[in-house]
Structure formats: structure tokens, C-alpha cells
Design a protein around this motif. Structure first.
Motif, PDB file in Angstrom:
ATOM      1  N   LYS A   1       0.341  -1.369  -0.449  1.00 61.67           N
ATOM      2  CA  LYS A   1      -0.017  -0.415   0.118  1.00 61.67           C
ATOM      3  C   LYS A   1       0.943   1.217   0.162  1.00 61.67           C
ATOM      4  O   LYS A   1       2.166   1.418   1.016  1.00 61.67           O
ATOM      5  CB  LYS A   1      -0.684  -0.198   1.346  1.00 61.67           C
ATOM      6  CG  LYS A   1      -1.691   1.307   1.224  1.00 61.67           C
ATOM      7  CD  LYS A   1      -2.455   1.060   2.430  1.00 61.67           C
ATOM      8  CE  LYS A   1      -3.509   2.503   2.136  1.00 61.67           C
ATOM      9  NZ  LYS A   1      -4.726   2.306   3.770  1.00 61.67           N
TER      10      LYS A   1
ATOM     11  N   GLU B   1      -3.573  -0.658  11.157  1.00 61.44           N
ATOM     12  CA  GLU B   1      -4.610   0.503  11.039  1.00 61.44           C
ATOM     13  C   GLU B   1      -4.393   0.823   9.842  1.00 61.44           C
ATOM     14  O   GLU B   1      -4.839   1.350   8.857  1.00 61.44           O
ATOM     15  CB  GLU B   1      -4.580   1.060  12.697  1.00 61.44           C
ATOM     16  CG  GLU B   1      -5.872   2.369  12.062  1.00 61.44           C
ATOM     17  CD  GLU B   1      -5.720   3.164  13.217  1.00 61.44           C
ATOM     18  OE1 GLU B   1      -6.593   3.805  13.272  1.00 61.44           O
ATOM     19  OE2 GLU B   1      -5.021   3.221  14.123  1.00 61.44           O
ATOM     20  N   ALA B   2      -3.387   1.369   9.542  1.00 62.86           N
ATOM     21  CA  ALA B   2      -2.902   2.209   8.097  1.00 62.86           C
ATOM     22  C   ALA B   2      -2.761   0.779   7.320  1.00 62.86           C
ATOM     23  O   ALA B   2      -3.849   1.531   6.147  1.00 62.86           O
ATOM     24  CB  ALA B   2      -1.438   2.593   8.654  1.00 62.86           C
TER      25      ALA B   2
ATOM     26  N   ARG C   1      -6.949   1.126   5.659  1.00 63.11           N
ATOM     27  CA  ARG C   1      -7.688   1.854   6.389  1.00 63.11           C
ATOM     28  C   ARG C   1      -7.975   2.955   4.132  1.00 63.11           C
ATOM     29  O   ARG C   1      -6.396   2.325   3.971  1.00 63.11           O
ATOM     30  CB  ARG C   1      -7.002   3.226   6.657  1.00 63.11           C
ATOM     31  CG  ARG C   1      -7.668   4.215   6.964  1.00 63.11           C
ATOM     32  CD  ARG C   1      -7.085   5.440   7.213  1.00 63.11           C
ATOM     33  NE  ARG C   1      -6.474   5.024   8.773  1.00 63.11           N
ATOM     34  CZ  ARG C   1      -4.990   5.275   8.559  1.00 63.11           C
ATOM     35  NH1 ARG C   1      -4.166   5.819   8.502  1.00 63.11           N
ATOM     36  NH2 ARG C   1      -4.834   4.747  10.452  1.00 63.11           N
ATOM     37  N   ASP C   2      -8.595   2.419   4.158  1.00 65.82           N
ATOM     38  CA  ASP C   2      -8.398   3.245   3.079  1.00 65.82           C
ATOM     39  C   ASP C   2      -8.359   1.495   1.421  1.00 65.82           C
ATOM     40  O   ASP C   2      -7.485   2.180   0.815  1.00 65.82           O
ATOM     41  CB  ASP C   2      -8.034   4.162   2.264  1.00 65.82           C
ATOM     42  CG  ASP C   2      -8.607   5.169   3.131  1.00 65.82           C
ATOM     43  OD1 ASP C   2     -10.125   5.171   3.673  1.00 65.82           O
ATOM     44  OD2 ASP C   2      -8.081   6.354   3.963  1.00 65.82           O
ATOM     45  N   GLN C   3      -8.147   0.676   1.661  1.00 66.32           N
ATOM     46  CA  GLN C   3      -8.153  -0.313   0.230  1.00 66.32           C
ATOM     47  C   GLN C   3      -8.582   0.175  -0.306  1.00 66.32           C
ATOM     48  O   GLN C   3      -9.810  -0.624  -0.909  1.00 66.32           O
ATOM     49  CB  GLN C   3      -8.477  -1.931   1.901  1.00 66.32           C
ATOM     50  CG  GLN C   3      -7.046  -2.238   2.752  1.00 66.32           C
ATOM     51  CD  GLN C   3      -6.137  -3.028   2.437  1.00 66.32           C
ATOM     52  OE1 GLN C   3      -5.827  -3.290   1.017  1.00 66.32           O
ATOM     53  NE2 GLN C   3      -5.474  -3.417   3.406  1.00 66.32           N
TER      54      GLN C   3
END
Length: 392
Positions: free
Chosen positions: A359, A379-380, A383-385
């Protein structure tokens, strides 16, 4: 530093949570009944168990010598949580004196005598505590009272101190400092820790500033135990009295500042001249389809891709249909696509170890000291996959 010393002479213990985040502070307070937070900021509303004090300029003490018992537990250092839940490690005053003596000798060698320190790392981290607060309490070092973050702040802090000056920092801060192009006043040397320092970054820093850079190696459990000049050598020199014993689950460390041996997850290779090489961490070693690799080496190859400014490779908890834990990565690479990065990695990495997903992010979720807590990485990644994620 005033609060740290005040607690020492009262026979109390300084709690050093892994960060200043509210949840980290609350966890430390909850784990230690009867504890409290002390600060010079007037918080409104003030959190529970918070004591506010106002420093008085020019106030003088009684002049009496303040003594601390050798066996006093001076601090409780918490691990960063980069490999799981932060763990508490008690630190005795007499043992901290030993480790501080080793650090002082290293900085004296850099400066050629007494020195003055500017530190960009917070003092609640063990590295920050060792190379700021404790150097002043145990030795003749003077440490700048601020904690500069931006390049201009670092330059101003160095200028406010007399020579010789030493900059205590991290690879993340060092990279930002070099990228800024900020001019710095003359200083004697650099010390770096909290994350692996790339040879290229160390060499660039030495060339730009014309000073030696010493990388130190240690842990919250052991304090600093070794050092190296990374731009010129890959082997580490242990501090006096430190003995390393490789074993299947890592390395057993014996040191004068330890009440008993400590086992670290780091895998080392002992050299004939008394030095050692780091070969990764026990938890970083991977074996998939009969092939082996390490997360540290995979991260190094990710960072070597032209255009990748920061990145990390880590293993996920969930498994695929074959029962294998997937490998993922986060990368800061303006102007690059996931496809371009994966294509570059294919030349150096076996296909079974290619990160899926990879990512692209604007920045990694680093702590104040440059660490990457595992929970923040997961968490990162979650987020927004979307378009910035590759899974092929």
C-alpha cells in the motif's frame, strides 16, 4: 528533568510509557495503582491523577546534597510495542549509572572532552532518557532543554549551546534534516538509534556535516550495549563487560548494568575480534514453501527501490487458503505506482516473499522516536484499501 530528579529523591519511580498518547499514559497509570501524572501544563479539563506544578524562575534549593539509594527503582521503561503489547522494565539507579558511564565515554570520544547535547528524541523513550536526562545527572554534560523537531529548530538549538556540540537523533529526523538543506553551526558528532540506519544515510550525513556518526544498539530491556560507525563498518563493538551468547530463540545478553541476563530476539554473528553483526530478529525470520528470508532484509530491498522514501515490510496475522501468513508492506513513494514498485522488487525478491498487499501512503505511522508499532501498521494497512493497494 526537574520532575525526574524530584521523584528520585522522594523514593518514587518514574513511569516511562511508550508514547505520550493518552491511551499509552492511561495504560501505564492503570498498571501501577496509586500512580499519577505530573506536568507544567495547565490542562482544562485536567485528566484524573494529574498534578500541575509551575516552575519558579530563579528559585534556589536548600543547598543540601540530594541522595538516591543505589537499589532504588529509578524508572520503569516500557517497550515500544513494535512487536506487540508494551512491556514494563524496571531500572535501578546503580545500574543506570553503569550504562550512563559507557554512553558518556562514547560521547567524550566524539567531542574530545566535555560536551553539550541537542536531542530530538523524547526522554520517556529509553534511548532519549539515556542520552539526555541521565547524561546530565551522572556526568558533566549539558543538555538543551528543548526538544527540537524541525530542521530550523535543530539549528537554533545547536547555536544556543557552546562547543563542542553533539546531535542525538534518529534516522527519521536525520533524513528530514538532510532533505531540508538547513545549514547547521559547527558540531562534533551525531548519535543515532531507534531504527536501523542505512549505510547510504549515514554516509550522506557524514559527508554533509563533516562529522562522525555513531549508531548505538540496545533495547529497553538492556539499555545501550554496543556502537558502530555505520558509514564505515557493519560490525558492532560491544561496551566494556558486555557478553553476547547466541541461542536458538535469539541472543542472551550479559552486561554490568543487568541484574540478570536478558534474552533479545536479535540474531547475531560473533566475530573473532570481539565484535558482532546483527542478522535480523528471531520474529523477523520467514520460511515459506521451503524458502527463507527476513523481514529486515525485505524492508531493506524495498527501501533500495529508486523513488521509495520510506517503507516497511511486515507479516500479517491472518492466513491464506494454504495456511500461510501473508506478507504486507507500506511505502512512501511519491510518483511511483504499486505496479512499478512490485516490478522493481521482482528482480531481488523471490515471488513467495513479494508483499501482497503493498500500500502507498503519505507517511508511515511512526512514533515520536521513529518506531513502527504493529497496531499502527495494521490500522494503516486496513484504512482505505483501494487504488493505492496492490495484491497481485
Amino acid at each position: 528533568m526537574v520532575a525526574f530528579a524530584a521523584l528520585l529523591v522522594r523514593g518514587q519511580t518514574n513511569l516511562l510509557p511508550p508514547s505520550r498518547a493518552a491511551h499509552a499514559v492511561d495504560a501505564a497509570l492503570t498498571a501501577n495503582p496509586g500512580s499519577y501524572a505530573l506536568g507544567d501544563a495547565a490542562l482544562d479539563p485536567a485528566p484524573p491523577h494529574y498534578l500541575h506544578f509551575t516552575p519558579v524562575a530563579g528559585s534556589a534549593g536548600s543547598g543540601a546534597t540530594m541522595l538516591v539509594a543505589d537499589a532504588a527503582v529509578a524508572a520503569m521503561g516500557y517497550t515500544s510495542g513494535s512487536t506487540g503489547v508494551p512491556r514494563a522494565n524496571p531500572k535501578r539507579w546503580d545500574k543506570l549509572a553503569i550504562s550512563s558511564g559507557h554512553n558518556d565515554a562514547l560521547l567524550r570520544a566524539l567531542a574530545g572532552g566535555d560536551y553539550h547535547v541537542v536531542a530530538t528524541v523524547p526522554p520517556q523513550h529509553m534511548y532519549g532518557l539515556e542520552f539526555s536526562i541521565l547524561l546530565s545527572l551522572f556526568g558533566h554534560a549539558a543538555v538543551h532543554a528543548g526538544r527540537p523537531f524541525f530542521a530550523a529548530d535543530i539549528a537554533a538549538a545547536l547555536a544556543e549551546l557552546p562547543a563542542p556540540r553533539i546531535l542525538v537523533t534518529t534516522p527519521v529526523h536525520l533524513r528530514a534534516l538532510l532533505d531540508s538543506g538547513q545549514a547547521l553551526p559547527p558540531f562534533a558528532g551525531i548519535v543515532s538509534a531507534t531504527a536501523p540506519l542505512a549505510v547510504e544515510l549515514a554516509s550522506e550525513a557524514e559527508a554533509r556535516f563533516g562529522v562522525p556518526l555513531q549508531e548505538v544498539f540496545g533495547s529497553t530491556e538492556t539499555c545501550v550495549i554496543a556502537h558502530r560507525r555505520t558509514a564505515h563498518e557493519d560490525a558492532w563493538t560491544p561496551y566494556a563487560g558486555v557478553a553476547l551468547h547466541p541461542q536458538p530463540d535469539g541472543t542472551r545478553v550479559e552486561a554490568p548494568q543487568l541484574a540478570q541476563p536478558v534474552v533479545l530476539a536479535d540474531i547475531v554473528e560473533l566475530l573473532g575480534d570481539g565484535r558482532f553483526r546483527l542478522c535480523g530478529r528471531n520474529a523477523d525470520l520467514l520460511e515459506i514453501a521451503g524458502k527463507r528470508a527476513s523481514l529486515g532484509d525485505l524492508t531493506h530491498k524495498l527501501l533500495a527501490v529508486p523513488g521509495v522514501r520510506d517503507g516497511v515490510v511486515f507479516q500479517l496475522d491472518d492466513t491464506d487458503a494454504m495456511g500461510i501468513r501473508r506478507i504486507a508492506a507500506l511505502a512512501v513513494a511519491p510518483g511511483l505506482s504499486v505496479t512499478a514498485i512490485l516490478d522493481a522488487l521482482r528482480g531481488d525478491i523471490d515471488p513467495v516473499f513479494l508483499p501482497r498487499p503493498l500500500k502507498l501512503v503519505e507517511s508511515l505511522p511512526r512514533s515520536e522516536t521513529g518506531k513502527l508499532p504493529r497496531a499502527a501498521l495494521l490500522e494503516a494497512l486496513a484504512r482505505d484499501q483501494g487504488p493505492g493497494t496492490g495484491d497481485r
